[in-house]
Design a protein around this motif. Structure first.
Motif: not given
Length: 251
Positions: A19-27, A97-99, A104-106, A111-113
């Motif tokens: 999940a953290l890797k996915a969030a980094l990818a979204e960033f 299709n997503i929790t 929220v992590l995404y 927003l940070l990206g």
């Protein structure tokens, strides 16, 4: 029904390395998209000495955003699904299709990206102001709200049809370019009226860096409502209600 599959999720899921890797990818994906899209507008303003918007500038913005989103979705698809947009994430959540916690992590990553891209553009261009979204003369907040909702509905519906639907087959290969195309087309439609955001993160970054929040709520409520409606419509009418929840890399 999609509502039966909506889930909050667990803290273990939200803090899992995947999940953290996915969030980094979204960033990173959102950074790529906003840097190119926002940068094209700043470059146009620089070349025209801040002159009035023209049809050429609108076409330039549409192409830049379409190309950048095509790349951003492509490079993130295998890791996070390449949402690059809180409205897409919200549409995926409403469709089951997503929790919520992963969503929220995404959101935080997106927003940070966007903010990081705008800050670096502001620095690298010698202090040029990032272009915030605003309403054109004669366009009211409710008209802009409808525009944003309708355009984002088309975007998220396209995401569902080409990337989320389990029956997509080989159509999934062209999902990034289809998503980029619909955003570019919508900019040609709505760009002259309200800037055609369709993405709360795209609106948030420039607003934060320039500290200009006029009508910011329009660029949140419109896209989120349009994205949610698209997720519900596609799930209810076109996806079998018994299909299993998709893996994170499949949307």
């Amino acid at each position: 029904m999609p509502i039966s599959r909506i889930a909050i999720g667990t803290t273990e899921e939200a803090t899992h390395p995947s999940a953290l890797k996915a969030a980094l990818a979204e960033f990173i994906c959102t950074f790529i998209f906003v840097f190119a899209g926002q940068g094209s507008g700043m470059a146009y303003s620089k070349m025209t000495s801040g002159g009035a918007a023209t049809p050429t500038g609108l076409i330039m913005a549409a192409l830049a955003h379409a190309f950048a989103l095509f790349v951003a979705v492509s490079v993130g698809a295998n890791i996070s699904g390449g949402h690059v947009n809180p409205a897409v994430t919200f549409g995926a959540f409403v469709g089951g299709n997503i929790t919520l916690l992963r969503g929220v992590l995404y959101w935080v990553a997106q927003l940070l990206g966007s903010t990081a891209a705008c800050l670096l553009l502001h620095f690298a261009t010698g202090g040029l102001e990032t272009g915030t979204f605003g309403l054109s003369s004669g366009v009211g907040v409710w008209e802009a709200l409808v525009l944003e909702a309708v355009m984002t509905f088309g975007l998220v519906y396209t995401v569902y049809a080409t990337a989320v639907d389990p029956r997509r087959g080989s159509l999934g290969a062209i999902a990034p370019i289809a998503i980029g195309f619909i955003v570019g087309a919508n900019i040609l439609v709505g760009g002259a009226f309200d800037g055609a955001s369709m993405n709360p993160a795209v609106s948030f970054g420039p607003a934060l860096v320039s500290w200009s929040w006029t009508h910011q709520w329009v660029y949140w409520l419109g896209p989120l409502s349009g994205g949610a409606l698209a997720g519900l419509v596609y799930e209810i009418f076109f996806i079998c209600s018994t299909h299993e929840q998709l893996a994170s890399a499949d949307y």
